[in-house]
Write a protein that holds these residues in place. Structure first.
Motif, PDB file in Angstrom:
ATOM      1  N   PRO A 273       0.785  -1.237   0.000  1.00 31.80           N
ATOM      2  CA  PRO A 273       0.000   0.000   0.000  1.00 31.80           C
ATOM      3  C   PRO A 273       0.812   1.281   0.000  1.00 31.80           C
ATOM      4  O   PRO A 273       0.285   2.340  -0.339  1.00 31.80           O
ATOM      5  N   ASP A 274       2.093   1.205   0.395  1.00 34.27           N
ATOM      6  CA  ASP A 274       2.854   2.455   0.496  1.00 34.27           C
ATOM      7  C   ASP A 274       4.222   2.416  -0.172  1.00 34.27           C
ATOM      8  O   ASP A 274       5.068   3.265   0.093  1.00 34.27           O
ATOM      9  N   SER A 275       4.445   1.441  -1.043  1.00 36.93           N
ATOM     10  CA  SER A 275       5.738   1.376  -1.720  1.00 36.93           C
ATOM     11  C   SER A 275       5.589   0.713  -3.077  1.00 36.93           C
ATOM     12  O   SER A 275       4.885  -0.284  -3.210  1.00 36.93           O
ATOM     13  N   GLY A 276       6.270   1.275  -4.062  1.00 39.37           N
ATOM     14  CA  GLY A 276       6.192   0.720  -5.409  1.00 39.37           C
ATOM     15  C   GLY A 276       7.278  -0.267  -5.735  1.00 39.37           C
ATOM     16  O   GLY A 276       7.263  -0.896  -6.797  1.00 39.37           O
ATOM     17  N   ASP A 277       8.266  -0.411  -4.820  1.00 39.37           N
ATOM     18  CA  ASP A 277       9.328  -1.375  -5.072  1.00 39.37           C
ATOM     19  C   ASP A 277       9.824  -1.969  -3.754  1.00 39.37           C
ATOM     20  O   ASP A 277       9.418  -1.541  -2.675  1.00 39.37           O
ATOM     21  N   TYR A 278      10.714  -2.944  -3.876  1.00 40.24           N
ATOM     22  CA  TYR A 278      11.227  -3.675  -2.709  1.00 40.24           C
ATOM     23  C   TYR A 278      12.736  -3.478  -2.551  1.00 40.24           C
ATOM     24  O   TYR A 278      13.428  -4.331  -1.995  1.00 40.24           O
ATOM     25  N   SER A 279      13.240  -2.363  -3.035  1.00 37.07           N
ATOM     26  CA  SER A 279      14.670  -2.082  -2.985  1.00 37.07           C
ATOM     27  C   SER A 279      15.201  -2.221  -1.557  1.00 37.07           C
ATOM     28  O   SER A 279      14.680  -1.602  -0.625  1.00 37.07           O
ATOM     29  N   GLY A 280      16.239  -3.036  -1.390  1.00 38.61           N
ATOM     30  CA  GLY A 280      16.795  -3.285  -0.063  1.00 38.61           C
ATOM     31  C   GLY A 280      16.062  -4.345   0.715  1.00 38.61           C
ATOM     32  O   GLY A 280      16.516  -4.761   1.787  1.00 38.61           O
ATOM     33  N   GLY A 281      14.928  -4.808   0.201  1.00 38.40           N
ATOM     34  CA  GLY A 281      14.173  -5.875   0.841  1.00 38.40           C
ATOM     35  C   GLY A 281      14.626  -7.238   0.355  1.00 38.40           C
ATOM     36  O   GLY A 281      15.633  -7.366  -0.357  1.00 38.40           O
ATOM     37  N   SER A 282      13.865  -8.257   0.691  1.00 42.50           N
ATOM     38  CA  SER A 282      14.312  -9.607   0.349  1.00 42.50           C
ATOM     39  C   SER A 282      13.162 -10.603   0.318  1.00 42.50           C
ATOM     40  O   SER A 282      12.081 -10.354   0.861  1.00 42.50           O
ATOM     41  N   LEU A 283      13.446 -11.722  -0.299  1.00 43.11           N
ATOM     42  CA  LEU A 283      12.581 -12.897  -0.277  1.00 43.11           C
ATOM     43  C   LEU A 283      13.358 -14.032   0.376  1.00 43.11           C
ATOM     44  O   LEU A 283      14.508 -14.288   0.005  1.00 43.11           O
ATOM     45  N   ARG A 284      12.752 -14.678   1.356  1.00 40.19           N
ATOM     46  CA  ARG A 284      13.387 -15.828   1.995  1.00 40.19           C
ATOM     47  C   ARG A 284      12.408 -16.987   2.032  1.00 40.19           C
ATOM     48  O   ARG A 284      11.244 -16.817   2.398  1.00 40.19           O
ATOM     49  N   ILE A 285      12.876 -18.170   1.651  1.00 38.57           N
ATOM     50  CA  ILE A 285      12.110 -19.401   1.818  1.00 38.57           C
ATOM     51  C   ILE A 285      12.906 -20.300   2.754  1.00 38.57           C
ATOM     52  O   ILE A 285      14.056 -20.654   2.465  1.00 38.57           O
ATOM     53  N   ALA A 286      12.300 -20.647   3.877  1.00 36.62           N
ATOM     54  CA  ALA A 286      13.003 -21.411   4.907  1.00 36.62           C
ATOM     55  C   ALA A 286      12.230 -22.678   5.258  1.00 36.62           C
ATOM     56  O   ALA A 286      11.006 -22.656   5.395  1.00 36.62           O
ATOM     57  N   TYR A 287      12.969 -23.759   5.410  1.00 34.54           N
ATOM     58  CA  TYR A 287      12.404 -25.045   5.852  1.00 34.54           C
ATOM     59  C   TYR A 287      12.011 -24.940   7.313  1.00 34.54           C
ATOM     60  O   TYR A 287      12.765 -24.432   8.146  1.00 34.54           O
ATOM     61  N   THR A 288      10.794 -25.433   7.654  1.00 38.34           N
ATOM     62  CA  THR A 288      10.341 -25.363   9.046  1.00 38.34           C
ATOM     63  C   THR A 288      10.032 -26.721   9.655  1.00 38.34           C
ATOM     64  O   THR A 288       9.809 -26.806  10.862  1.00 38.34           O
ATOM     65  N   GLY A 289      10.022 -27.787   8.856  1.00 42.40           N
ATOM     66  CA  GLY A 289       9.781 -29.093   9.451  1.00 42.40           C
ATOM     67  C   GLY A 289       9.229 -30.106   8.474  1.00 42.40           C
ATOM     68  O   GLY A 289       8.866 -29.800   7.339  1.00 42.40           O
ATOM     69  N   GLY A 290       9.193 -31.374   8.938  1.00 40.94           N
ATOM     70  CA  GLY A 290       8.663 -32.457   8.123  1.00 40.94           C
ATOM     71  C   GLY A 290       9.696 -33.025   7.164  1.00 40.94           C
ATOM     72  O   GLY A 290      10.426 -32.284   6.516  1.00 40.94           O
ATOM     73  N   GLY A 291       9.764 -34.321   7.041  1.00 39.45           N
ATOM     74  CA  GLY A 291      10.676 -34.951   6.085  1.00 39.45           C
ATOM     75  C   GLY A 291      12.112 -34.517   6.267  1.00 39.45           C
ATOM     76  O   GLY A 291      12.560 -34.188   7.366  1.00 39.45           O
ATOM     77  N   ASN A 292      12.864 -34.504   5.171  1.00 43.90           N
ATOM     78  CA  ASN A 292      14.249 -34.047   5.183  1.00 43.90           C
ATOM     79  C   ASN A 292      14.373 -32.797   4.336  1.00 43.90           C
ATOM     80  O   ASN A 292      13.769 -32.690   3.268  1.00 43.90           O
ATOM     81  N   ALA A 293      15.186 -31.843   4.802  1.00 42.93           N
ATOM     82  CA  ALA A 293      15.390 -30.615   4.037  1.00 42.93           C
ATOM     83  C   ALA A 293      16.455 -30.787   2.969  1.00 42.93           C
ATOM     84  O   ALA A 293      16.381 -30.171   1.903  1.00 42.93           O
TER      85      ALA A 293
END
Length: 214
Positions: A71-91
């Motif tokens: 709602p208040d920003s047109g870009d993600y400059s300096g931000g990030s995307l993270r995908i992290a394993y949290t459980g179940g099976g093997n990572a």
């Protein structure tokens, strides 16, 4: 700066009963902006993605309808995307990738697309209809391979629409282990000012075996 130049009451204005005044009062008003976090839509909590073990990189269909707004920003400059394993099976037997059509990783050494995989320090590009545009860079230590988190840091070209394309292009390769893995996706908009700047979405990867022909 706010200046009050006139006050008017609702009383009589006859004789000496003037109902206006001109005080000329001045006051400084300071507005402190508060960051609104991004919003990830189209991924219900715990969204399931079916992947066949040993079949290479496959579409994560739970992300096909993903949406990204802020709602208040047109870009993600300096931000990030993270995908992290949290459980179940093997990572360790899960690696993340991109479809290679709408999003791709560029090898930092050769300058060519990696294919469906992702490597450390790779430039991440998405195609929004006008050709590929670089929107970020993969971490030097976390590229989403062999159980590691996937971390991508965004640049100023990472608009809502382009980050949305990236999410929809995510793939996964699971080498073995017929079970479910749980993950948490965190999107940071880079506008930290003491207010929340993260959006999260939990999802699962349900690994099945290759169907056998009878």
């Amino acid at each position: 700066m706010v200046t009050i130049t006139e006050l008017v009451d609702s009383g009589s204005n006859t004789g000496s009963n003037a109902n206006t005044a001109a005080p000329a009062l001045a006051s400084t008003v300071t507005l402190t902006p508060v960051n609104d976090p991004p919003v990830i839509g189209g991924i219900p909590a715990g969204e399931n993605n079916d992947v066949v073990a040993g079949a290479g990189f496959q579409n994560l269909d739970g992300f096909d309808d993903a949406t990204v707004t802020n709602p208040d920003s047109g870009d993600y400059s300096g931000g990030s995307l993270r995908i992290a394993y949290t459980g179940g099976g093997n990572a360790f037997d899960v690696s993340f990738g991109l479809d290679g059509t709408t999003a791709q990783a560029i090898d930092p050494f050769t300058g060519f697309p990696v294919g469906n995989g992702i490597v450390i320090n790779a430039a991440i590009e998405v195609n929004d209809g006008g050709g590929f545009v670089e929107i970020g860079t993969v971490s030097a230590t976390e590229a989403g391979q062999g159980g590691n988190d996937l971390v991508i840091t965004f640049n100023a070209a990472s608009t809502n629409a382009r980050v949305q394309i990236l999410l929809r292009a995510l793939t996964a390769d699971v080498s073995s282990g017929l079970t479910t893995r749980d993950y948490l996706l965190t999107l940071n908009d880079g506008d930290a000012d003491g207010a929340p700047d993260d959006a999260t979405a939990s999802f699962t990867i349900d690994v099945t075996g290759t169907p056998t022909r009878r």
